[in-house]
Design an enzyme around this catalytic site. Sequence first.
Site, short mmCIF file in Angstrom:
data_model
loop_
_atom_site.label_atom_id
_atom_site.label_comp_id
_atom_site.label_asym_id
_atom_site.label_seq_id
_atom_site.Cartn_x
_atom_site.Cartn_y
_atom_site.Cartn_z
NE ARG A 133 -1.05 4.81 9.13
CZ ARG A 133 -2.34 4.49 9.11
NH1 ARG A 133 -2.88 4.03 7.99
NH2 ARG A 133 -3.10 4.64 10.18
CD GLU A 144 -8.17 -1.40 10.62
OE1 GLU A 144 -8.13 -2.19 9.66
OE2 GLU A 144 -8.13 -0.16 10.49
CB SER A 190 -11.44 -4.08 8.38
OG SER A 190 -11.08 -2.90 9.07
NE ARG A 209 -1.82 -1.69 11.59
CZ ARG A 209 -2.60 -0.63 11.54
NH1 ARG A 209 -3.76 -0.63 12.19
NH2 ARG A 209 -2.24 0.44 10.85
NE ARG A 240 -3.93 -2.08 2.23
CZ ARG A 240 -4.76 -2.40 3.21
NH1 ARG A 240 -4.75 -1.71 4.34
NH2 ARG A 240 -5.60 -3.41 3.08
#
Length: 430
Positions: free
Chosen positions: A277, A349, A352, A391, A262
């Site tokens: 991130r 988070e 999801s 994460r 990403r």
Amino acid sequence: MHDIRTIRDNPEAFDAAMARRGLSGVSAEVLALDEARRAAILESETAQAEANKAAKAIGAAKASGDEAEFERLRAEVADKKKHIARLNDEAKAKDEALTALLMTLPNVIADDVPDGEDEDDNVEIRRWGTPREFSFTPKEHYELAAVQDGLDFETAAKLSGSRFAVMTGAVARVHRALAQFMLDTHVEENGLSETITPVLVREEMMMGTGQLPKFGEDSYKTTNGWWLIPTAEVTLTNMVNGETVEASTLPRRYAAHTQCFRSEAGSAGKDTAGMLRQHQFEKVEMVSITRPEDSEAEHQRMTRCAEDILERLGLPYRTVVLCTGDIGFGARRTHDIEVWLPGQDTYREISSVSTTGDFQARRMNARFRPEAGAKPEFVHTLNGSGLAVGRCLIAVLENGQEEDGSVTLPEAIRPYLGGRSWITAEGVLA
């Protein structure tokens, strides 16, 4: 993508649905394009019928020996063919414009999703585990003595730039153990099918799951037109792209452990410390392809699959339903699972899990046949992280940290580490 017939039949309901997304008056633009497209098609069909009629008259004129009428009709048909070609081009252009517009419109949000502006309006639906009370001030993952030799951002920056990490030794092995533990649990206990897919895909695959055309800046494109996947949702979901599958093969439940890429466009200055991130990271992704009547139950099932991984690791978490202002482009409803990070003193988070209804299926033209001889219907698709491996590593390190900088590891992954239970302050598995 949306069914144009639904918008035609009830534009007010469609506008109300888009208003929950912060968009107004969408149906007017859609229906204007649709009307122009249909008018061009009708004009083309009318001209074609006239050309066919004139073509028949040519034969009659030829048979009667009326050479002048024959030549006139032949010239008329030639002109009509040119006119028809122009009309067909116009109809095609309007059809492409309508499709392009529909491809940029987000999914209709489920009625039970709470209204809100941003993440502050998300609604917690459950919580598991009690955050550990430390006798010292807990540190963030990258500050721990146990990872100083195994988590190298300087070398990564030399190799690739910012937002990359090099992992070695104990850290790398724990990261791998977490991924294998997740995959084994989903396959052996949750009934998902282990799948290995490419990480380079064609542009139409990114279109199919909704990453394109609107969010191209969030992903990486190669010079020969391939895209690096931002998640295995792209490959796993598109396995039914363009297909009509038998109902007996549903649900199809897949799990894949892949690299993900990403660009993190728009996140400049956000979460720059550590590996929270990254441009390149690993995830174990879950995707389900279901009948429409089964998708709601499947959403709950997939959420539990992700939550269960955290429970087995002993990591406190909370599950929230995203509000209208925070939900993703393609989702009807999303459950975010947020793991407790003591170094940040907050939940972040880690998964999801979303149901998209038939939104992606329409973009992919993915259908199923309810029974033999029945008319095909669109499948429903769902996706979710089970979990983001990096994460999860952060959460394991921060929740298991000791005052001397060592880390106690969860029992669930110790079999993948040869029975070792901690990382010493010197960065050694023991």
